[in-house]
Design an enzyme around this catalytic site. Sequence first.
Site, short mmCIF file in Angstrom:
data_model
loop_
_atom_site.label_atom_id
_atom_site.label_comp_id
_atom_site.label_asym_id
_atom_site.label_seq_id
_atom_site.Cartn_x
_atom_site.Cartn_y
_atom_site.Cartn_z
N ASP A 148 -10.75 6.15 2.49
CA ASP A 148 -11.61 5.71 1.36
C ASP A 148 -11.30 6.06 0.24
OD1 ASP A 148 -13.30 3.97 0.26
OD2 ASP A 148 -14.96 3.57 1.90
N HIS A 149 -10.77 5.43 -0.13
CA HIS A 149 -10.06 6.22 -1.40
C HIS A 149 -10.57 6.56 -2.24
CE1 HIS A 149 -9.40 2.14 -3.05
NE2 HIS A 149 -9.45 2.95 -4.41
N HIS A 180 -16.75 1.61 -0.04
CA HIS A 180 -16.43 2.43 -1.49
C HIS A 180 -18.31 2.55 -2.15
CE1 HIS A 180 -12.19 1.27 -1.23
NE2 HIS A 180 -12.50 0.42 -1.75
N GLU A 205 -14.01 -5.47 -11.57
CA GLU A 205 -12.28 -5.47 -11.88
C GLU A 205 -12.64 -7.08 -12.71
OE1 GLU A 205 -10.34 -4.42 -8.27
OE2 GLU A 205 -10.82 -6.25 -8.36
N LYS A 250 -29.15 9.54 -21.33
CA LYS A 250 -29.51 8.90 -22.29
C LYS A 250 -30.45 9.35 -22.43
CE LYS A 250 -29.99 3.94 -23.58
NZ LYS A 250 -30.00 2.58 -23.15
N LYS A 260 -12.39 10.45 -5.33
CA LYS A 260 -12.06 10.35 -6.48
C LYS A 260 -12.80 11.11 -7.34
CE LYS A 260 -11.44 5.87 -7.56
NZ LYS A 260 -10.19 5.27 -8.52
N LEU A 318 0.59 -1.14 -0.04
CA LEU A 318 0.34 -0.26 -0.07
C LEU A 318 0.60 1.45 0.14
CD1 LEU A 318 -2.66 1.76 0.29
CD2 LEU A 318 -2.22 0.84 2.75
N ARG A 368 9.36 -2.37 10.24
CA ARG A 368 9.97 -3.54 10.10
C ARG A 368 10.99 -4.60 9.47
NH1 ARG A 368 9.75 -3.27 16.10
NH2 ARG A 368 7.73 -2.98 16.96
#
Length: 506
Positions: free
Chosen positions: A191-192, A254, A230, A388, A196, A38, A67
């Site tokens: 929370d990435h 997310h 994904e 649309k 966005k 990460l 460590r």
Amino acid sequence: MARPVQRPRSGTIPSMEVATNAIRDSATFIVFGASGDLAKKKTFPALFALYRKDYLPRDVHIVGYARTKMNTEDYHRRISSYIKRDNDPNFDTKLEEFKNLSFVYSESFCRLNAHLVEIEKSYRTSNRIFYLALPPSVFIPVAKHAREECYSRGVNRIIVEKPFGKDLQSCRELLNELKKYWKEEETYRIDHYLGKEMVKNLLVLRFANITMGAGWDKNSISNVQITFKEPFGTEGRGGYFDEFGIIRDVLQNHMLQVLSILTMERPVSFSPEDIRDEKVKVLRAIPPVERKDTLLGQYVAADDKPGYLDDDTVPKDSVCPTFAATVLWIHNPRWEGVPFIMKAGKALNQAKVEVRIQFKDVTQGIFAEISRNELVVRIQPQEAVYLKLNTKSPGYAFRAIPTEMDLTYNRRFTEATIPEAYEVLILDALRGDQSNFVRDDELDVAWKIFTPILHWIDGKEGEKPKPEPYPYGSRGPATLDAFVESYGYKRTEEAYNWPTTNLSNL
């Protein structure tokens, strides 16, 4: 010990909305877990991007705590391994400067603090941001030692990565333990997805456009889908994934964050607490997910691609879902009766994250069996918003055909550069802006929604459900279309191709 690099004051945090408690002049970032993926893939590249754009304070150092024993050369090689090179002629200079500001330690917390004091002795104020790029099993001991042995006299903040527990009980235990050492206003739960571009844009789309607000409720909207796809499987990391599953990995955090921004009421202001108050209010109106509103899947081998159970790190009898579709209901006057369909999966046919809002049918009569209007917000890849709608087909015939009003960012904003989510959120933490971080009560109510269904999947209420197999590279389980359509979603009957303009015919 190297002296701090002096940088021009013009590079301090550039924003008209800088919080009053922003860290402007000096800061030390302490990245715990500096040897992990990460930190290597996200944290350090984000810090470098902010540094080269002069968004970090004038006096800054980055201290990696790991460590794993590393010398300075190995550490610098590691922190720069995922930094993408570009054509900027100053790139190499900036990268060398960044490396010279970065140190690695693996000693005790007490000795770490002594190093920090030495680094900061020329600073006017000692401000520290502790970034926990660590597994949740060590959150509390690290947070405890950081608070007790490395807390400075200036501003102190701690950034904590997900997952925040595995269910409601473990989440509450984690929250309570963390609060023993860190105040809520000092804690930034990241929370990435909240960083966005298109998730942040939802606030503007909703509340800066009267046309959006007019039809943003149960009277106009039939259903909403939030989709996460994904195109790859667990790829040797299935042992870790098997402990959590797709719901904990994606839906509970997310996708629920996207849903809360999509459905919350207009905040009084853009202050962090006003925004988060409204998110919590709408989440409290959502009852726990029910089994009948859930479809689970697990990918199997197809076209030379291995199945989930073919991953050597996964138990051979695992029934962990790699795909889930769940339906959430919001019991309030705006959204009563509108299904919010969340879909997320691995090893699917494409990479895509989007929100698809499908409106109701037009009044029958002069038009029948025409396509429904849809507003689509594509979060990634290729950020876009398109509507649309139906229009008359060109020519003599009077016929309605579907088309779109398209705002694709890389075509409309050709000179713009969209920052990575971690860049945005680290900058927000510097500014002291918690708008895009998860508050404790928000986290609590999010786990309430998903804990019952997770306990069922985990086998805590009897036999575990068996997920439906789906081929690697497919759209998901075979019953997915029927599942989605049972909640009112209508597909366009005729094949739809985006219309193009032939300039030679004009």
